[in-house]
Scaffold this motif. Structure first.
Motif, PDB file in Angstrom:
ATOM      1  N   THR A  15       9.179  27.071  22.942  1.00  0.00           N
ATOM      2  CA  THR A  15       8.294  28.284  22.460  1.00  0.00           C
ATOM      3  C   THR A  15       8.183  27.682  21.029  1.00  0.00           C
ATOM      4  N   LEU A  16       6.816  28.753  20.444  1.00  0.00           N
ATOM      5  CA  LEU A  16       7.317  28.484  19.353  1.00  0.00           C
ATOM      6  C   LEU A  16       6.482  30.136  19.012  1.00  0.00           C
ATOM      7  N   PRO A  17       7.171  31.534  19.618  1.00  0.00           N
ATOM      8  CA  PRO A  17       6.752  32.790  19.403  1.00  0.00           C
ATOM      9  C   PRO A  17       6.466  32.869  17.328  1.00  0.00           C
ATOM     10  N   ASP A  18       5.831  33.955  17.445  1.00  0.00           N
ATOM     11  CA  ASP A  18       5.067  34.641  16.068  1.00  0.00           C
ATOM     12  C   ASP A  18       6.011  34.969  15.135  1.00  0.00           C
ATOM     13  N   ASN A  19       6.515  34.681  13.645  1.00  0.00           N
ATOM     14  CA  ASN A  19       6.925  34.383  12.708  1.00  0.00           C
ATOM     15  C   ASN A  19       8.576  34.303  13.353  1.00  0.00           C
ATOM     16  N   GLY A  20       8.505  33.396  14.150  1.00  0.00           N
ATOM     17  CA  GLY A  20       9.442  32.718  15.157  1.00  0.00           C
ATOM     18  C   GLY A  20      10.319  31.170  14.256  1.00  0.00           C
ATOM     19  N   ARG A  21      10.933  30.244  15.175  1.00  0.00           N
ATOM     20  CA  ARG A  21      10.810  29.133  15.131  1.00  0.00           C
ATOM     21  C   ARG A  21      11.319  28.493  16.502  1.00  0.00           C
ATOM     22  N   TRP A  22      11.468  27.167  16.950  1.00  0.00           N
ATOM     23  CA  TRP A  22      11.014  26.687  18.355  1.00  0.00           C
ATOM     24  C   TRP A  22      12.091  27.273  18.825  1.00  0.00           C
ATOM     25  N   ARG A  23      12.235  27.215  19.840  1.00  0.00           N
ATOM     26  CA  ARG A  23      13.394  27.731  20.552  1.00  0.00           C
ATOM     27  C   ARG A  23      12.518  26.827  22.434  1.00  0.00           C
ATOM     28  N   PRO A  24      13.868  26.235  22.656  1.00  0.00           N
ATOM     29  CA  PRO A  24      13.925  26.243  24.602  1.00  0.00           C
ATOM     30  C   PRO A  24      14.006  27.401  25.434  1.00  0.00           C
ATOM     31  N   LEU A  25      13.299  27.545  26.267  1.00  0.00           N
ATOM     32  CA  LEU A  25      13.885  28.316  26.923  1.00  0.00           C
ATOM     33  C   LEU A  25      14.496  28.234  28.532  1.00  0.00           C
ATOM     34  N   ASN A  26      14.942  26.927  28.278  1.00  0.00           N
ATOM     35  CA  ASN A  26      15.337  26.896  29.806  1.00  0.00           C
ATOM     36  C   ASN A  26      16.424  25.471  28.949  1.00  0.00           C
ATOM     37  N   LEU A  27      18.170  26.227  29.148  1.00  0.00           N
ATOM     38  CA  LEU A  27      19.338  24.846  28.767  1.00  0.00           C
ATOM     39  C   LEU A  27      19.711  25.284  30.690  1.00  0.00           C
ATOM     40  N   ASP A  28      19.895  23.424  30.571  1.00  0.00           N
ATOM     41  CA  ASP A  28      20.188  23.357  31.588  1.00  0.00           C
ATOM     42  C   ASP A  28      21.781  21.991  31.446  1.00  0.00           C
ATOM     43  N   MET A  29      22.587  22.957  31.597  1.00  0.00           N
ATOM     44  CA  MET A  29      24.302  21.732  31.232  1.00  0.00           C
ATOM     45  C   MET A  29      24.438  21.684  32.629  1.00  0.00           C
ATOM     46  N   THR A  30      24.835  20.093  32.586  1.00  0.00           N
ATOM     47  CA  THR A  30      25.451  19.626  34.053  1.00  0.00           C
ATOM     48  C   THR A  30      27.111  18.753  33.438  1.00  0.00           C
ATOM     49  N   ASN A  31      28.033  19.055  34.640  1.00  0.00           N
ATOM     50  CA  ASN A  31      29.139  18.777  34.336  1.00  0.00           C
ATOM     51  C   ASN A  31      29.406  17.318  34.961  1.00  0.00           C
ATOM     52  N   GLU A  32      28.764  15.986  34.906  1.00  0.00           N
ATOM     53  CA  GLU A  32      28.906  14.966  34.874  1.00  0.00           C
ATOM     54  C   GLU A  32      30.552  14.726  36.095  1.00  0.00           C
ATOM     55  N   LEU A  33      31.115  15.325  35.831  1.00  0.00           N
ATOM     56  CA  LEU A  33      32.354  15.155  36.573  1.00  0.00           C
ATOM     57  C   LEU A  33      33.150  16.051  37.829  1.00  0.00           C
ATOM     58  N   ASN A  34      32.352  17.406  37.768  1.00  0.00           N
ATOM     59  CA  ASN A  34      32.906  17.783  39.360  1.00  0.00           C
ATOM     60  C   ASN A  34      30.866  18.013  39.748  1.00  0.00           C
ATOM     61  N   GLY A  35      29.928  18.343  38.933  1.00  0.00           N
ATOM     62  CA  GLY A  35      28.592  18.368  39.389  1.00  0.00           C
ATOM     63  C   GLY A  35      28.326  19.670  39.033  1.00  0.00           C
TER      64      GLY A  35
ATOM     65  N   TYR B 141      25.681  27.391  39.023  1.00  0.00           N
ATOM     66  CA  TYR B 141      25.810  26.346  40.889  1.00  0.00           C
ATOM     67  C   TYR B 141      26.775  25.954  40.964  1.00  0.00           C
ATOM     68  N   LEU B 142      27.869  26.208  41.680  1.00  0.00           N
ATOM     69  CA  LEU B 142      28.822  26.478  42.322  1.00  0.00           C
ATOM     70  C   LEU B 142      28.700  25.840  43.810  1.00  0.00           C
ATOM     71  N   GLY B 143      28.369  24.669  44.116  1.00  0.00           N
ATOM     72  CA  GLY B 143      28.867  24.205  45.185  1.00  0.00           C
ATOM     73  C   GLY B 143      27.354  24.636  45.771  1.00  0.00           C
ATOM     74  N   ASN B 144      27.461  25.242  46.997  1.00  0.00           N
ATOM     75  CA  ASN B 144      26.920  25.893  47.941  1.00  0.00           C
ATOM     76  C   ASN B 144      26.332  27.403  47.548  1.00  0.00           C
ATOM     77  N   ARG B 145      27.098  28.164  46.166  1.00  0.00           N
ATOM     78  CA  ARG B 145      26.428  29.290  45.576  1.00  0.00           C
ATOM     79  C   ARG B 145      26.157  29.478  44.276  1.00  0.00           C
ATOM     80  N   GLU B 146      25.189  30.896  43.994  1.00  0.00           N
ATOM     81  CA  GLU B 146      23.967  30.084  42.640  1.00  0.00           C
ATOM     82  C   GLU B 146      25.308  32.670  43.091  1.00  0.00           C
TER      83      GLU B 146
END
Length: 266
Positions: A215-235, A54-59
């Protein structure tokens, strides 16, 4: 005698203060170990993903695939390759990571198909942005427990959730890290990271990572399906959306050799 009382009190309180600090460090590490256990012990995995910038008005959207092999108790302890599949100008770009524990640095290589060459990521550049995203090379490598020292801060509600979280601080031992500390909210249900605040080398809160849709898939371990990283300095934000996790894939160390990046990127 009265005038010596403050010093007498100080001599009593100082050992108590040191003891509390030691207990907070020990508790912080115990929570980190439980968090690591909720993630580790899967063997091998394969997944698909989308990176959205997410770069300003662009994706800007990019799709990728990821392969991982775990080798607990050895060095490296984990092998991972992430390969972009689209758009066309990104297709074939690949990041290979061999995760190691301090005092050894992780090994990372970036394959650039346009130049038909593999670039070694030096330890001094691990804080650099990965393909112009808000994730650094350091962020994409496995975080080993022994790479940090710890401090337990408090117990409180998890951000945006009715779960309870333990809040810990982690301090990297690696002098090349881009961070002075991370503050992590870890839920007490399954010991999964829910939020991470990253403080840069100047001690400023630079980035915030939210981890959701576990999510906890079969034979697996916990995994987050969404990782949302925000830069607090430039938005600016970068979101990584994961899907199609499969564990127990037939992968070997030979699949994660830097010499094979050209083949892996196809």
């Amino acid at each position: 005698m009265v005038k010596y009382l403050p010093w007498m009190l100080l001599s009593v309180l100082m050992p108590l203060s040191v003891s509390v600090m030691a207990n907070d460090a020990e508790k912080g590490r115990e929570i980190a170990e439980k968090m690591d256990q909720s993630y580790s012990g899967y063997g091998t995995s394969r997944a698909d993903g989308e990176m959205i910038l997410y770069l300003g008005n662009r994706e800007v959207k990019r799709s990728f695939r990821s392969l991982t092999l775990e080798d607990l108790g050895n060095i490296p302890s984990e092998y991972n390759v992430l390969v972009f599949e689209s758009p066309g100008d990104m297709r074939g770009i690949a990041l290979l990571t061999h995760a190691k524990t301090e005092p050894e640095d992780d090994n990372q290589w970036l394959y650039l198909p346009a130049a038909a060459r593999t670039k070694r990521i030096s330890s001094s550049n691990v804080s650099g942005k990965f393909v112009s995203s808000e994730f650094s090379y350091e962020d994409l490598a496995k975080q080993e427990v022994d790479e940090y020292t710890y401090k337990w801060l408090r117990t409180e509600s998890c951000p945006g959730s009715d779960m309870t979280c333990e809040v810990i601080e982690t301090y990297p031992k690696n002098e090349n890290s881009g961070y002075t500390k991370r503050v992590i909210w870890v839920d007490t249900d399954e010991f999964r990271a829910q939020k991470v605040d990253f403080y840069n080398r100047r001690g400023v809160h630079e980035k915030t990572l939210l981890l959701t849709d576990y999510t906890l898939p079969d034979n697996g371990r916990w995994r987050p399906l969404n990782l949302d990283m925000t830069n607090e300095l430039n938005g600016r934000r970068t979101v990584m959306v994961w899907s199609n996790y499969q564990f127990g894939e037939p992968l070997g160390k030979k699949d994660f050799m830097s010499q094979r990046l050209k083949t892996l990127s196809r």
